[in-house]
Design a protein around this motif. Structure first.
Motif, PDB file in Angstrom:
ATOM      1  N   ALA A  53       1.007  -1.574  10.013  1.00 20.91           N
ATOM      2  CA  ALA A  53       1.531  -0.278   9.565  1.00 20.91           C
ATOM      3  C   ALA A  53       2.846   0.082  10.245  1.00 20.91           C
ATOM      4  CB  ALA A  53       0.483   0.819   9.759  1.00 20.91           C
ATOM      5  N   PRO A  54       2.966  -0.054  11.581  1.00 24.06           N
ATOM      6  CA  PRO A  54       4.257   0.278  12.205  1.00 24.06           C
ATOM      7  C   PRO A  54       5.414  -0.573  11.668  1.00 24.06           C
ATOM      8  CG  PRO A  54       2.544   0.206  13.882  1.00 24.06           C
ATOM      9  CD  PRO A  54       1.924  -0.307  12.610  1.00 24.06           C
ATOM     10  N   TYR A 106      11.502   4.179  22.129  1.00 31.69           N
ATOM     11  CA  TYR A 106      10.162   3.757  22.529  1.00 31.69           C
ATOM     12  C   TYR A 106       9.195   3.853  21.361  1.00 31.69           C
ATOM     13  CZ  TYR A 106       5.530   4.641  24.609  1.00 31.69           C
ATOM     14  OH  TYR A 106       4.202   4.623  24.911  1.00 31.69           O
ATOM     15  N   GLY A 107       8.283   2.891  21.243  1.00 32.70           N
ATOM     16  CA  GLY A 107       7.257   2.990  20.202  1.00 32.70           C
ATOM     17  C   GLY A 107       6.472   1.706  20.051  1.00 32.70           C
ATOM     18  N   ALA A 108       5.731   1.617  18.937  1.00 36.00           N
ATOM     19  CA  ALA A 108       4.915   0.438  18.660  1.00 36.00           C
ATOM     20  C   ALA A 108       5.823  -0.697  18.213  1.00 36.00           C
ATOM     21  CB  ALA A 108       3.880   0.758  17.592  1.00 36.00           C
ATOM     22  N   MET A 159       9.911   0.073   5.207  1.00 34.72           N
ATOM     23  CA  MET A 159      10.058   1.097   4.178  1.00 34.72           C
ATOM     24  C   MET A 159      11.249   2.019   4.431  1.00 34.72           C
ATOM     25  SD  MET A 159       8.048   0.493   1.743  1.00 34.72           S
ATOM     26  CE  MET A 159       8.515   2.010   0.906  1.00 34.72           C
ATOM     27  N   GLY A 160      11.600   2.248   5.721  1.00 38.76           N
ATOM     28  CA  GLY A 160      12.811   3.020   6.013  1.00 38.76           C
ATOM     29  C   GLY A 160      14.039   2.322   5.453  1.00 38.76           C
ATOM     30  N   ALA A 214       8.272  -0.718  14.731  1.00 36.32           N
ATOM     31  CA  ALA A 214       8.528   0.593  14.135  1.00 36.32           C
ATOM     32  C   ALA A 214       9.686   1.321  14.788  1.00 36.32           C
ATOM     33  CB  ALA A 214       7.279   1.468  14.258  1.00 36.32           C
ATOM     34  N   ILE A 215      10.152   0.866  15.937  1.00 39.53           N
ATOM     35  CA  ILE A 215      11.172   1.636  16.668  1.00 39.53           C
ATOM     36  C   ILE A 215      12.513   1.524  15.967  1.00 39.53           C
ATOM     37  CG2 ILE A 215      12.318   1.980  18.872  1.00 39.53           C
ATOM     38  CD1 ILE A 215      10.040   0.411  20.191  1.00 39.53           C
ATOM     39  N   PRO A 216      13.094   2.653  15.586  1.00 44.31           N
ATOM     40  CA  PRO A 216      14.437   2.575  15.019  1.00 44.31           C
ATOM     41  C   PRO A 216      15.415   2.169  16.116  1.00 44.31           C
ATOM     42  CG  PRO A 216      13.385   4.689  14.492  1.00 44.31           C
ATOM     43  CD  PRO A 216      12.577   4.031  15.573  1.00 44.31           C
ATOM     44  N   ARG A 258       0.827  -1.208   0.000  1.00 43.90           N
ATOM     45  CA  ARG A 258       0.000   0.000   0.000  1.00 43.90           C
ATOM     46  C   ARG A 258       0.862   1.259   0.000  1.00 43.90           C
ATOM     47  NH1 ARG A 258      -0.949   3.517   3.890  1.00 43.90           N
ATOM     48  NH2 ARG A 258      -0.174   2.178   5.574  1.00 43.90           N
ATOM     49  N   ILE A 259       1.897   1.286   0.858  1.00 44.42           N
ATOM     50  CA  ILE A 259       2.757   2.477   0.917  1.00 44.42           C
ATOM     51  C   ILE A 259       3.506   2.656  -0.397  1.00 44.42           C
ATOM     52  CG2 ILE A 259       4.739   3.526   2.092  1.00 44.42           C
ATOM     53  CD1 ILE A 259       3.838   1.978   4.645  1.00 44.42           C
ATOM     54  N   GLU A 284      15.688  -3.626  10.006  1.00 50.30           N
ATOM     55  CA  GLU A 284      15.189  -2.790  11.104  1.00 50.30           C
ATOM     56  C   GLU A 284      13.909  -3.353  11.716  1.00 50.30           C
ATOM     57  OE1 GLU A 284      15.271  -0.709  13.821  1.00 50.30           O
ATOM     58  OE2 GLU A 284      16.538   0.503  12.543  1.00 50.30           O
ATOM     59  N   SER A 313       6.418   0.595   8.352  1.00 52.96           N
ATOM     60  CA  SER A 313       7.221   1.822   8.406  1.00 52.96           C
ATOM     61  C   SER A 313       8.707   1.488   8.510  1.00 52.96           C
ATOM     62  CB  SER A 313       6.789   2.674   9.603  1.00 52.96           C
ATOM     63  OG  SER A 313       7.680   3.755   9.801  1.00 52.96           O
TER      64      SER A 313
END
Lengths: 444, 444
Positions: free
Chosen positions: B309-310, B302-304, B316-317, B135-137, B22-23, B129, B313
């Motif tokens: 979607a996360p 910190y993150g999802a 895609m990075g 999603a957390i880098p 989708r992205i 990643e 992300s």
């Protein structure tokens, strides 16, 4: 172990420069293994070779001849700070095709685009992780890890001095001036604290974060900047009562006007945050950056925002990454702004506000104030009453005892124009003695 | 806009794969501007072209012919999961010189070194990643931002399911089995929750983090792994009483034995953390990774940690970063382990422990238990008494009322061997009815 070596020139021998030199010398073997080449520190350019230094380093490394160091370098680390001569030295290095690592936020915010363009022309990289939030990896995550996402908002505590002061005010209940004096005594604030407490340092970092997050040029002059000098102990106490805290936030936001046109808002101001917000838990001189992206959701990056060794860690991360690329060959990695979004002014932004009023103890005051809000289209979310020193009494008795009352309103999202009109009219009401504070609210 | 395009093959059309597709389709223009080339999604390899999907995508993108997709690709995204056929597909792509982006933690933990070696031979990159903490880098910050520092410890909440369960137990006071059932009903836990609740998923991520943080190979079989199935509501309540919370932590630590020889300890276990520790504030299914480095100090990300979607992300990075490098030319960026540190067993680690005992209500019990601690050289930091359901009474009366008491000890740092010997002896004391829990403590 490989025999190849890269010549590294260090410009600046202050707190961070000394730590960078120490790491280059002490960890030489480990760094060589990671890079695939030895990093040879060819010299440290300083103004005064004989000045006293934090870290004991071989005296023969120091020189006043920056030009010769740059001429022989594969990689240049700029830690002089300020606009000139840092700008000239970086341009000299990039024109020679030498990649540059810098922590110079003032220069990047003021003239980054010209530096990046020069790097691109000569296939040289310009890396700057240390420019924002010290040791915290935030530049690289935004430039790379989130490069496939769409960042919508960045909220950062990016100035350790002001966070230290606000946190101490929150903990002790003291006034700004007293806490500032203590922070200066402890070394958390400079003798001239203007750049920190007026928000200029945070504004430069906000401009850098916004340009990377939104892939656009950001004009530092268009960054709205308000410092913390007018935050009072009473503001902090009222915030506490409401389950909030006050932080100096750097805010970069992608906004869309009524016609759907995108723009960028970049601003720095003291902000009320709910205590449950992750940024509210950032204490002392620590920094943190909260990023919202369409797919990743909310992310937070937390750590030491300043100090010699933490900043040197960020510099060295860039040095190793850049050196690896030089060893591997190929052109340097360059970011160019892919968009040219307009900077939008405060009228394009709506936020919640907290407004503190000192009013006469008269019947009907609240009704008159509420009418002004309503007439300006600003909707009230909550109202609280508070009077210092009379906590045991019911509100009415306290008001009567002192002949005055303090009202604190939190509004729903409103434009700055509507809020300003509301405050101006309220100030003119007979029963209102003073508008004691107007603070923006985020994260509710 | 450039005319050049890169062919991107997507292997796997599940939750994350659908979001990645989708992205790639929806954000094609913005991605092209950032990469300097269009990213052309040539197809999505799936087992069943007609299976129902989360996201509406053009039907002609789906194919069962992964081999043909790989043969034509500049960049391959592997989101099949599991060891085979993912391993074979990734090797096929790397051998063709196509760079690969994957989120496959199980495969990387089991066989990462062979995959990286194959990439290096063919100048192809392998980026991942999304394999740790969604999603957390965190992979890129460790590989690059901290590459000039010396990481000494990584503490991570890297499994959202177990954090959701432990957080819900902490909030509601419910037992593990009840909360697990609720988590399954809400979709936070799988029908077969083994990989999550037994810590296997976290162990694979711990192995990946340790190998990057310490630049060494890590043998997944040498990762000590203990899940959360034996954590009880009573453990959580006792932790609360002591101002602590229980988290499943992935811990990777650089340790040095008496002779100064370095080794790596990697382990996953439920851990008591003080509530003031930044990781204690990570709620629900969120993830966070706490990194300690010699110069940077403490950092937190910190993150999802999961979700379509996360995770997309993070994928895609890597895709954008890798594609930029392909466009720029030059060989792919490869990490090879520069060291070969031994994995150390539990005897090389000392930690604090919390020990819960159910004892008979007899005089002298505490003295006898304390003697066993002392004889084994384990020093007691604190002792607490608690009895459920009799909070209103003083401790002695409660004990007498029930004929039993619960004792909770927290020790100073002790080796696992000393602790195990202590617990074995205590269990044999007449007055001790049961050892109800043994938990490690961090961050005090």
């Amino acid at each position: 172990m490989t025999q190849r070596s890269l010549k590294v020139a260090l410009l600046g021998g202050g707190t961070v420069g000394s730590q960078v030199a120490r790491i280059l010398l002490d960890d030489a073997d480990a760094l060589a293994a990671r890079v695939g080449a030895r990093l040879e520190l060819t010299g440290i350019a300083v103004r005064d070779v004989d000045a006293p230094r934090d870290v004991e380093l071989p005296r023969e490394l120091y020189t006043t001849d920056a030009q010769s160091l740059i001429d022989g370098a594969d990689l240049v680390i700029e830690l002089m700070g300020g606009i000139e001569p840092a700008r000239t030295r970086i341009l000299q290095a990039l024109r020679r095709g030498a990649s540059v690592v810098t922590g110079n936020k003032a220069l990047l915010a003021a003239d980054g685009a010209a530096l990046f363009a020069e790097g691109e022309r000569h296939g040289a990289e310009l890396n700057f992780e240390a420019a924002v939030a010290g040791a915290i990896p935030i530049i690289r995550p935004i430039r790379e890890s989130l490069s496939g996402d769409r960042i919508t908002r960045v909220l950062g505590i990016v100035n350790g001095t002001t966070n230290f002061i606000l946190d101490a005010m929150d903990t002790t209940g003291a006034q700004f001036a007293d806490v500032l004096a203590e922070a200066q005594r402890l070394g958390y604030a400079e003798a001239d604290p203007t750049a920190d407490v007026e928000g200029h340092d945070a504004a430069a970092k906000a401009a850098i974060l916004a340009s990377l997050a939104f892939h656009t040029r950001v004009d530092l002059d268009a960054v709205r900047c308000e410092g913390i000098t007018s935050v009072t102990a009473e503001d902090i106490a009222a915030a506490k009562d409401a389950g909030m805290t006050i932080k100096l936030l750097a805010i970069a936001e992608l906004v869309r006007d009524a016609s759907g046109t995108e723009g960028v808002s970049v601003r720095v101001h003291p902000t009320l945050l709910p205590r449950k917000h992750p940024l509210a838990a950032v204490h002392g001189a620590f920094n943190a950056v909260f990023v919202e992206a369409e797919n990743a959701g909310s992310l937070m990056f937390y750590g030491a925002g300043a100090g010699g060794a933490p900043t040197a860690s960020a510099i060295m991360g860039d040095v190793v990454s850049t050196a690896r690329r030089v060893v591997a060959g190929g052109p340097g990695r360059v970011d160019t702004a892919t968009r040219d979004l307009p900077m939008v002014g405060p009228d394009a932004i709506t936020t919640s506000y907290s407004i503190g009023l000192e009013v006469a103890d008269q019947p009907g005051v609240l009704a008159r104030v509420a009418t002004v809000f309503a007439e300006n289209g600003v909707s009230i979310e909550t109202m609280r009453q508070s009077v210092d020193g009379a906590e045991g009494l019911p509100a009415d008795a306290r008001w009567a005892a002192e002949g005055r009352a303090e009202l604190r309103f939190v509004t729903h999202a409103a434009s700055e124009a509507a809020l300003a009109a509301t405050v101006a009219e309220i100030r003119n009401l007979d029963a209102v003695r003073a508008v004691t504070s107007v603070l923006r609210v985020e994260g509710v």
